[in-house]
Design a protein around this motif. Structure first.
Motif, PDB file in Angstrom:
ATOM      1  N   ASP A 147     -42.186 -19.670  44.036  1.00  0.00           N
ATOM      2  CA  ASP A 147     -43.538 -20.138  43.761  1.00  0.00           C
ATOM      3  C   ASP A 147     -43.825 -21.299  44.710  1.00  0.00           C
ATOM      4  O   ASP A 147     -42.907 -22.022  45.112  1.00  0.00           O
ATOM      5  CB  ASP A 147     -43.675 -20.629  42.320  1.00  0.00           C
ATOM      6  CG  ASP A 147     -43.397 -19.536  41.299  1.00  0.00           C
ATOM      7  OD1 ASP A 147     -43.382 -18.354  41.676  1.00  0.00           O
ATOM      8  OD2 ASP A 147     -43.181 -19.882  40.123  1.00  0.00           O
ATOM      9  N   PHE A 148     -45.092 -21.493  45.068  1.00  0.00           N
ATOM     10  CA  PHE A 148     -45.388 -22.602  45.973  1.00  0.00           C
ATOM     11  C   PHE A 148     -46.796 -23.129  45.738  1.00  0.00           C
ATOM     12  O   PHE A 148     -47.595 -22.530  45.031  1.00  0.00           O
ATOM     13  CB  PHE A 148     -45.194 -22.193  47.434  1.00  0.00           C
ATOM     14  CG  PHE A 148     -46.240 -21.270  48.010  1.00  0.00           C
ATOM     15  CD1 PHE A 148     -47.212 -21.757  48.889  1.00  0.00           C
ATOM     16  CD2 PHE A 148     -46.259 -19.918  47.714  1.00  0.00           C
ATOM     17  CE1 PHE A 148     -48.171 -20.926  49.449  1.00  0.00           C
ATOM     18  CE2 PHE A 148     -47.210 -19.066  48.268  1.00  0.00           C
ATOM     19  CZ  PHE A 148     -48.174 -19.579  49.139  1.00  0.00           C
ATOM     20  N   GLU A 149     -47.041 -24.282  46.345  1.00  0.00           N
ATOM     21  CA  GLU A 149     -48.305 -24.992  46.187  1.00  0.00           C
ATOM     22  C   GLU A 149     -48.963 -25.193  47.550  1.00  0.00           C
ATOM     23  O   GLU A 149     -48.281 -25.558  48.514  1.00  0.00           O
ATOM     24  CB  GLU A 149     -48.047 -26.348  45.534  1.00  0.00           C
ATOM     25  CG  GLU A 149     -49.247 -27.274  45.456  1.00  0.00           C
ATOM     26  CD  GLU A 149     -48.869 -28.650  44.920  1.00  0.00           C
ATOM     27  OE1 GLU A 149     -49.445 -29.648  45.387  1.00  0.00           O
ATOM     28  OE2 GLU A 149     -47.983 -28.720  44.035  1.00  0.00           O
ATOM     29  N   ALA A 201     -44.868 -16.362  42.847  1.00  0.00           N
ATOM     30  CA  ALA A 201     -44.270 -15.187  43.458  1.00  0.00           C
ATOM     31  C   ALA A 201     -43.994 -14.153  42.380  1.00  0.00           C
ATOM     32  O   ALA A 201     -43.553 -14.467  41.280  1.00  0.00           O
ATOM     33  CB  ALA A 201     -42.971 -15.575  44.159  1.00  0.00           C
ATOM     34  N   LYS A 202     -44.274 -12.904  42.681  1.00  0.00           N
ATOM     35  CA  LYS A 202     -44.073 -11.829  41.700  1.00  0.00           C
ATOM     36  C   LYS A 202     -42.613 -11.760  41.305  1.00  0.00           C
ATOM     37  O   LYS A 202     -41.711 -11.861  42.132  1.00  0.00           O
ATOM     38  CB  LYS A 202     -44.526 -10.493  42.283  1.00  0.00           C
ATOM     39  CG  LYS A 202     -46.033 -10.368  42.426  1.00  0.00           C
ATOM     40  CD  LYS A 202     -46.407  -9.016  42.982  1.00  0.00           C
ATOM     41  CE  LYS A 202     -47.912  -8.794  42.932  1.00  0.00           C
ATOM     42  NZ  LYS A 202     -48.688  -9.826  43.616  1.00  0.00           N
ATOM     43  N   GLY A 225     -44.226 -25.776  49.483  1.00  0.00           N
ATOM     44  CA  GLY A 225     -45.660 -25.630  49.648  1.00  0.00           C
ATOM     45  C   GLY A 225     -46.176 -26.013  51.014  1.00  0.00           C
ATOM     46  O   GLY A 225     -45.432 -26.364  51.929  1.00  0.00           O
ATOM     47  N   VAL A 226     -47.510 -25.939  51.120  1.00  0.00           N
ATOM     48  CA  VAL A 226     -48.220 -26.254  52.357  1.00  0.00           C
ATOM     49  C   VAL A 226     -48.698 -27.697  52.286  1.00  0.00           C
ATOM     50  O   VAL A 226     -49.411 -28.091  51.365  1.00  0.00           O
ATOM     51  CB  VAL A 226     -49.410 -25.298  52.563  1.00  0.00           C
ATOM     52  CG1 VAL A 226     -50.267 -25.740  53.745  1.00  0.00           C
ATOM     53  CG2 VAL A 226     -48.906 -23.869  52.772  1.00  0.00           C
ATOM     54  N   CYS A 275     -44.353 -15.460  53.379  1.00  0.00           N
ATOM     55  CA  CYS A 275     -43.157 -16.273  53.586  1.00  0.00           C
ATOM     56  C   CYS A 275     -42.509 -16.662  52.267  1.00  0.00           C
ATOM     57  O   CYS A 275     -41.313 -16.421  52.042  1.00  0.00           O
ATOM     58  CB  CYS A 275     -43.524 -17.522  54.394  1.00  0.00           C
ATOM     59  SG  CYS A 275     -42.213 -18.780  54.452  1.00  0.00           S
ATOM     60  N   PHE A 276     -43.279 -17.250  51.374  1.00  0.00           N
ATOM     61  CA  PHE A 276     -42.699 -17.758  50.128  1.00  0.00           C
ATOM     62  C   PHE A 276     -42.339 -16.630  49.163  1.00  0.00           C
ATOM     63  O   PHE A 276     -41.356 -16.735  48.417  1.00  0.00           O
ATOM     64  CB  PHE A 276     -43.640 -18.765  49.482  1.00  0.00           C
ATOM     65  CG  PHE A 276     -43.666 -20.094  50.175  1.00  0.00           C
ATOM     66  CD1 PHE A 276     -42.661 -21.024  49.962  1.00  0.00           C
ATOM     67  CD2 PHE A 276     -44.679 -20.422  51.058  1.00  0.00           C
ATOM     68  CE1 PHE A 276     -42.665 -22.256  50.608  1.00  0.00           C
ATOM     69  CE2 PHE A 276     -44.710 -21.647  51.708  1.00  0.00           C
ATOM     70  CZ  PHE A 276     -43.687 -22.565  51.491  1.00  0.00           C
ATOM     71  N   THR A 277     -43.111 -15.562  49.179  1.00  0.00           N
ATOM     72  CA  THR A 277     -42.786 -14.419  48.325  1.00  0.00           C
ATOM     73  C   THR A 277     -41.463 -13.799  48.745  1.00  0.00           C
ATOM     74  O   THR A 277     -40.643 -13.409  47.906  1.00  0.00           O
ATOM     75  CB  THR A 277     -43.913 -13.380  48.362  1.00  0.00           C
ATOM     76  OG1 THR A 277     -45.130 -13.968  47.894  1.00  0.00           O
ATOM     77  CG2 THR A 277     -43.583 -12.184  47.472  1.00  0.00           C
TER      78      THR A 277
END
Length: 261
Positions: free
Chosen positions: A73-75, A258-259, A45-46, A66-68
Protein backbone atom coordinates in the motif's frame (compact mmCIF):
# COMPACT_ATOMS: atom_id res chain seq x y z
CA UNK A 1 10.24 35.03 6.26
CA UNK A 2 9.21 35.16 2.60
CA UNK A 3 6.51 32.53 2.10
CA UNK A 4 7.28 31.91 -1.57
CA UNK A 5 11.00 31.45 -0.95
CA UNK A 6 10.60 29.15 2.04
CA UNK A 7 8.01 27.00 0.24
CA UNK A 8 10.40 26.62 -2.70
CA UNK A 9 13.19 25.65 -0.27
CA UNK A 10 10.90 23.12 1.42
CA UNK A 11 9.92 21.58 -1.92
CA UNK A 12 13.54 21.35 -2.99
CA UNK A 13 15.12 20.03 0.21
CA UNK A 14 12.41 17.81 1.69
CA UNK A 15 10.56 16.64 -1.40
CA UNK A 16 12.43 16.78 -4.70
CA UNK A 17 15.81 15.97 -3.10
CA UNK A 18 14.45 13.94 -0.21
CA UNK A 19 16.59 11.45 1.68
CA UNK A 20 15.24 8.17 3.12
CA UNK A 21 13.42 8.73 6.40
CA UNK A 22 14.53 5.52 8.05
CA UNK A 23 16.67 2.38 7.81
CA UNK A 24 15.82 0.05 4.98
CA UNK A 25 14.17 2.78 2.92
CA UNK A 26 15.36 4.17 -0.40
CA UNK A 27 14.35 7.21 -2.43
CA UNK A 28 14.03 6.91 -6.20
CA UNK A 29 13.47 9.47 -8.93
CA UNK A 30 11.64 8.14 -11.98
CA UNK A 31 10.95 10.81 -14.56
CA UNK A 32 9.20 13.65 -12.76
CA UNK A 33 8.25 11.63 -9.69
CA UNK A 34 10.21 11.12 -6.46
CA UNK A 35 9.10 8.20 -4.32
CA UNK A 36 10.21 6.34 -1.22
CA UNK A 37 10.17 2.56 -1.04
CA UNK A 38 10.44 1.06 2.42
CA UNK A 39 9.61 -2.13 4.27
CA UNK A 40 5.98 -2.80 5.29
CA UNK A 41 6.20 -0.83 8.54
CA UNK A 42 7.97 2.15 6.95
CA UNK A 43 6.43 4.92 4.85
CA UNK A 44 5.86 4.06 1.20
CA UNK A 45 4.75 6.73 -1.22
CA UNK A 46 5.24 9.64 -3.58
CA UNK A 47 7.01 12.64 -2.06
CA UNK A 48 7.18 15.00 -5.04
CA UNK A 49 6.06 15.27 -8.63
CA UNK A 50 6.59 17.82 -11.37
CA UNK A 51 3.88 16.69 -13.75
CA UNK A 52 1.87 18.32 -16.49
CA UNK A 53 -1.53 17.43 -17.88
CA UNK A 54 -0.08 15.36 -20.72
CA UNK A 55 2.01 13.06 -18.52
CA UNK A 56 0.11 12.90 -15.24
CA UNK A 57 -2.06 9.85 -15.87
CA UNK A 58 0.84 7.75 -17.16
CA UNK A 59 2.92 8.70 -14.13
CA UNK A 60 0.07 7.70 -11.81
CA UNK A 61 -0.24 4.33 -13.53
CA UNK A 62 3.51 3.79 -13.22
CA UNK A 63 3.45 4.35 -9.45
CA UNK A 64 0.51 2.00 -9.03
CA UNK A 65 2.34 -0.67 -11.02
CA UNK A 66 5.54 -0.22 -9.00
CA UNK A 67 4.00 -0.47 -5.54
CA UNK A 68 1.47 -3.13 -6.49
CA UNK A 69 4.30 -5.33 -7.79
CA UNK A 70 5.93 -4.94 -4.37
CA UNK A 71 2.65 -5.75 -2.63
CA UNK A 72 2.78 -2.42 -0.82
CA UNK A 73 0.00 0.00 0.00
CA UNK A 74 1.27 3.53 -0.58
CA UNK A 75 0.48 7.20 -0.24
CA UNK A 76 0.69 10.01 -2.77
CA UNK A 77 1.40 13.06 -0.64
CA UNK A 78 -0.30 15.82 -2.63
CA UNK A 79 0.13 19.53 -1.91
CA UNK A 80 -2.32 22.22 -2.95
CA UNK A 81 0.35 23.99 -5.01
CA UNK A 82 1.26 20.84 -6.99
CA UNK A 83 0.45 20.64 -10.67
CA UNK A 84 -1.54 19.88 -12.66
CA UNK A 85 -4.36 21.54 -10.74
CA UNK A 86 -6.62 18.49 -11.13
CA UNK A 87 -4.04 15.97 -9.89
CA UNK A 88 -6.21 15.09 -6.90
CA UNK A 89 -9.15 14.27 -9.16
CA UNK A 90 -6.89 12.16 -11.36
CA UNK A 91 -5.67 10.21 -8.32
CA UNK A 92 -9.23 9.58 -7.17
CA UNK A 93 -10.19 8.35 -10.64
CA UNK A 94 -7.23 5.95 -10.53
CA UNK A 95 -8.43 4.35 -7.29
CA UNK A 96 -6.82 6.45 -4.56
CA UNK A 97 -8.72 7.48 -1.43
CA UNK A 98 -8.25 10.99 -0.08
CA UNK A 99 -7.66 11.32 3.66
CA UNK A 100 -8.32 14.55 5.63
CA UNK A 101 -6.15 17.48 4.54
CA UNK A 102 -3.64 19.13 6.86
CA UNK A 103 -1.90 22.50 6.72
CA UNK A 104 1.79 22.70 5.92
CA UNK A 105 3.19 25.15 8.48
CA UNK A 106 6.77 26.34 8.83
CA UNK A 107 8.31 28.43 11.57
CA UNK A 108 11.69 30.15 11.72
CA UNK A 109 12.97 29.08 15.12
CA UNK A 110 14.47 32.46 16.04
CA UNK A 111 11.06 34.10 15.54
CA UNK A 112 8.93 31.60 17.46
CA UNK A 113 7.42 32.14 20.88
CA UNK A 114 9.20 29.50 22.95
CA UNK A 115 8.17 30.72 26.38
CA UNK A 116 5.70 27.87 26.97
CA UNK A 117 6.52 25.54 29.85
CA UNK A 118 5.10 22.22 30.93
CA UNK A 119 2.38 22.05 33.62
CA UNK A 120 3.60 21.74 37.17
CA UNK A 121 4.42 18.17 38.11
CA UNK A 122 5.01 17.05 34.52
CA UNK A 123 8.47 16.07 33.36
CA UNK A 124 9.92 14.98 30.02
CA UNK A 125 11.68 11.67 29.48
CA UNK A 126 13.75 11.10 26.36
CA UNK A 127 12.93 7.99 24.33
CA UNK A 128 16.25 6.17 24.03
CA UNK A 129 15.38 2.48 24.40
CA UNK A 130 12.64 -0.13 24.06
CA UNK A 131 11.02 0.88 27.35
CA UNK A 132 10.76 4.49 26.18
CA UNK A 133 9.29 3.40 22.86
CA UNK A 134 6.72 1.41 24.82
CA UNK A 135 5.65 4.51 26.76
CA UNK A 136 5.57 6.57 23.56
CA UNK A 137 3.38 3.99 21.83
CA UNK A 138 1.08 3.72 24.83
CA UNK A 139 0.23 7.42 24.90
CA UNK A 140 0.02 7.59 21.09
CA UNK A 141 -2.60 4.84 21.07
CA UNK A 142 -4.47 6.49 23.92
CA UNK A 143 -4.43 9.94 22.33
CA UNK A 144 -5.31 8.97 18.76
CA UNK A 145 -7.22 5.73 19.24
CA UNK A 146 -5.05 3.89 16.72
CA UNK A 147 -2.92 0.76 16.73
CA UNK A 148 0.68 1.79 17.38
CA UNK A 149 2.33 -1.50 16.36
CA UNK A 150 3.71 -0.19 13.09
CA UNK A 151 4.96 3.03 14.65
CA UNK A 152 6.60 1.10 17.51
CA UNK A 153 8.59 -1.04 15.09
CA UNK A 154 9.61 2.00 13.07
CA UNK A 155 10.82 3.89 16.15
CA UNK A 156 12.85 0.89 17.32
CA UNK A 157 14.45 0.59 13.88
CA UNK A 158 15.31 4.31 13.86
CA UNK A 159 16.85 4.18 17.33
CA UNK A 160 18.95 1.17 16.38
CA UNK A 161 20.15 2.64 13.07
CA UNK A 162 20.69 6.34 13.85
CA UNK A 163 19.55 7.52 17.30
CA UNK A 164 20.77 11.07 16.64
CA UNK A 165 18.40 11.63 13.71
CA UNK A 166 15.28 11.55 15.88
CA UNK A 167 14.25 13.25 19.10
CA UNK A 168 11.31 11.60 20.86
CA UNK A 169 10.01 12.50 24.30
CA UNK A 170 7.26 11.37 26.64
CA UNK A 171 5.65 13.69 29.19
CA UNK A 172 5.06 11.95 32.51
CA UNK A 173 2.78 13.02 35.35
CA UNK A 174 4.32 10.92 38.08
CA UNK A 175 4.66 7.58 36.30
CA UNK A 176 1.71 8.12 33.96
CA UNK A 177 2.46 8.99 30.32
CA UNK A 178 0.19 11.90 29.37
CA UNK A 179 1.69 13.23 26.15
CA UNK A 180 4.36 12.37 23.59
CA UNK A 181 5.93 13.84 20.47
CA UNK A 182 8.91 13.39 18.21
CA UNK A 183 11.12 15.42 15.89
CA UNK A 184 13.03 14.22 12.86
CA UNK A 185 16.18 16.05 11.81
CA UNK A 186 16.87 16.15 8.07
CA UNK A 187 20.61 15.93 7.34
CA UNK A 188 22.01 18.52 4.96
CA UNK A 189 19.02 20.84 5.28
CA UNK A 190 17.98 23.65 7.65
CA UNK A 191 14.76 21.79 8.51
CA UNK A 192 13.48 19.62 11.33
CA UNK A 193 10.02 18.07 11.23
CA UNK A 194 7.66 17.94 14.20
CA UNK A 195 5.43 14.87 14.39
CA UNK A 196 2.98 13.37 16.84
CA UNK A 197 2.09 15.71 19.65
CA UNK A 198 -0.55 13.37 21.04
CA UNK A 199 -2.01 14.15 24.48
CA UNK A 200 -4.38 12.12 26.63
CA UNK A 201 -7.86 13.64 26.48
CA UNK A 202 -8.03 14.48 30.17
CA UNK A 203 -4.76 16.44 29.90
CA UNK A 204 -5.64 18.56 26.88
CA UNK A 205 -5.86 22.31 27.24
CA UNK A 206 -3.10 22.50 29.87
CA UNK A 207 -0.25 23.61 27.61
CA UNK A 208 1.39 20.26 26.96
CA UNK A 209 1.31 20.64 23.18
CA UNK A 210 2.88 24.11 23.35
CA UNK A 211 5.46 22.91 25.85
CA UNK A 212 6.50 19.99 23.64
CA UNK A 213 6.78 22.27 20.60
CA UNK A 214 8.98 24.68 22.57
CA UNK A 215 11.17 21.85 23.87
CA UNK A 216 11.76 20.42 20.41
CA UNK A 217 12.39 23.86 18.94
CA UNK A 218 15.13 24.51 21.48
CA UNK A 219 16.73 21.14 20.69
CA UNK A 220 16.53 21.83 16.95
CA UNK A 221 18.17 25.23 17.38
CA UNK A 222 20.97 23.70 19.43
CA UNK A 223 21.60 21.27 16.59
CA UNK A 224 21.85 24.00 13.98
CA UNK A 225 18.38 23.88 12.44
CA UNK A 226 16.73 27.10 11.26
CA UNK A 227 13.18 25.99 10.42
CA UNK A 228 10.54 23.71 11.91
CA UNK A 229 7.96 22.05 9.68
CA UNK A 230 4.59 20.67 10.77
CA UNK A 231 1.67 19.04 8.97
CA UNK A 232 -0.93 20.63 11.21
CA UNK A 233 -4.40 19.32 11.98
CA UNK A 234 -7.28 21.78 12.35
CA UNK A 235 -6.85 21.43 16.14
CA UNK A 236 -3.15 22.27 16.20
CA UNK A 237 -3.07 24.95 13.49
CA UNK A 238 -4.35 27.86 15.65
CA UNK A 239 -1.92 26.96 18.44
CA UNK A 240 1.00 26.92 16.02
CA UNK A 241 -0.05 30.22 14.47
CA UNK A 242 0.01 31.83 17.90
CA UNK A 243 3.54 30.50 18.37
CA UNK A 244 4.67 32.09 15.11
CA UNK A 245 4.30 29.36 12.49
CA UNK A 246 3.06 30.38 9.04
CA UNK A 247 0.64 28.35 6.87
CA UNK A 248 2.19 27.82 3.43
CA UNK A 249 0.09 25.15 1.72
CA UNK A 250 -2.22 22.24 2.42
CA UNK A 251 -1.29 18.59 2.08
CA UNK A 252 -3.65 15.69 1.45
CA UNK A 253 -2.66 12.02 1.71
CA UNK A 254 -4.07 9.99 -1.18
CA UNK A 255 -3.94 6.32 -0.24
CA UNK A 256 -3.79 3.37 -2.60
CA UNK A 257 -4.32 -0.16 -1.33
CA UNK A 258 -2.51 -2.89 -3.24
CA UNK A 259 -4.84 -5.75 -4.13
CA UNK A 260 -4.57 -8.64 -1.74
CA UNK A 261 -3.29 -6.58 1.22
Amino acid sequence: MDKTEILALYDRDLREHAVPDGPGARVERVGQVVRQIADPHGWNGVLWSGLDEAGADAAIREQIACFTALGQDFEWKLYSHDRPADLGARLTAAGFRAEPAETLMIGEIDRLDLAARLPEGVRLVAVVDEAGVGLFTEIHEKAFGTDGTRMRRRLLDQLAADPGAMVAVVALAGTEPVSAARMELVPGTPFAGLWGGGTAEEWRGRGLYRGLVAHRARVAAARGCRYLQVDASPMSRPILERLGFLPLSTTTPYLYEAKGN
